[in-house]
Design an enzyme around this catalytic site. Structure first.
Site, PDB file in Angstrom:
ATOM      1  N   VAL A  96       0.834  -1.200   0.000  1.00  0.00           N
ATOM      2  CA  VAL A  96       0.000   0.000   0.000  1.00  0.00           C
ATOM      3  C   VAL A  96       0.870   1.251   0.000  1.00  0.00           C
ATOM      4  O   VAL A  96       0.530   2.259  -0.618  1.00  0.00           O
ATOM      5  CB  VAL A  96      -0.977  -0.006   1.194  1.00  0.00           C
ATOM      6  CG1 VAL A  96      -1.816   1.258   1.224  1.00  0.00           C
ATOM      7  CG2 VAL A  96      -1.876  -1.230   1.132  1.00  0.00           C
ATOM      8  N   CYS A  97       2.038   1.186   0.654  1.00  0.00           N
ATOM      9  CA  CYS A  97       2.928   2.351   0.740  1.00  0.00           C
ATOM     10  C   CYS A  97       3.371   2.811  -0.643  1.00  0.00           C
ATOM     11  O   CYS A  97       3.438   4.007  -0.922  1.00  0.00           O
ATOM     12  CB  CYS A  97       4.133   2.030   1.609  1.00  0.00           C
ATOM     13  SG  CYS A  97       3.686   1.563   3.294  1.00  0.00           S
ATOM     14  N   ALA A  98       3.657   1.855  -1.532  1.00  0.00           N
ATOM     15  CA  ALA A  98       4.059   2.218  -2.895  1.00  0.00           C
ATOM     16  C   ALA A  98       2.920   2.921  -3.625  1.00  0.00           C
ATOM     17  O   ALA A  98       3.151   3.862  -4.398  1.00  0.00           O
ATOM     18  CB  ALA A  98       4.506   0.977  -3.660  1.00  0.00           C
TER      19      ALA A  98
END
Length: 195
Positions: A48-50
């Site tokens: 999700v961070c990407a």
């Protein structure tokens, strides 16, 4: 605990600047006079961070044009940030500088360190040009950031910051406000119960 209107805790940290592929030490206080958006995320090489970085990058130039600098922060080193930027198909297109918080000091001071003390929780802080906290959001690590909302909140805060309030009046941003719309000019006595 971090609160709205308080001075944002200053910090000095190594930061990876992917646009120039260089590591520089920055201080938050060096950015006084600009809006600063700190986007906290749990860790490099996560899924999700990407998508957060990619989504923020999609509006990065709009934020810059309006006087805001975005920084990503996780409990990874600048070397991890560089490796992530070099290898991730999403992150490799980003110009967003990534702050090293390997000591977890920034996440702790801002109240974003998880209860186990391992990593930052997903969230965001918006700091005004005077260095005061104006927006805090923290949410489930599985929920990616809504950049339309972040941009709208930032622009609303900018309107509040830049709009002088007359005697007995209050400037306010209503729900579902869109950038470019007029804010509310409220007479704090006459308009009670009229909205």
């Amino acid at each position: 605990m971090l609160q709205i209107g308080v001075e944002a805790p200053d910090f000095e940290a190594d930061t990876y600047f992917p646009e120039n592929k260089e590591i520089k030490t920055i201080k938050l206080s060096d950015y006084r006079g600009k809006w600063v958006i700190l986007t906290f995320y749990p860790g490099d090489f996560t899924f999700v961070c990407a998508t957060d970085i990619e989504a923020l990058m999609g509006s990065y130039d709009k934020f810059l044009k309006e006087g805001a600098q975005i920084f990503g922060i996780s409990e990874d080193s600048v070397f991890s940030h560089k490796a992530w930027s070099d290898t991730s198909p999403r992150v490799s297109k980003s110009k967003i500088p990534l702050i090293d918080d390997y000591t977890k000091k920034i996440a702790t001071e801002y109240g974003f360190l998880d209860t186990k003390g391992y990593q930052a929780q997903r969230g965001l802080v918006i700091i005004d040009p005077e260095g005061k906290v104006q927006y805090i959001a923290m949410f489930n690590n599985g929920l990616g950031k809504d950049v339309r909302h972040i941009y709208g909140a930032f622009m609303g805060l900018k309107v509040l910051h830049d709009t002088p309030e007359g005697e007995g009046h209050m400037c306010a941003i209503p729900a579902n406000w869109e950038p470019g719309e007029k804010p509310l000019d409220i007479d704090v006595v006459r308009d009670i119960g009229k909205l």
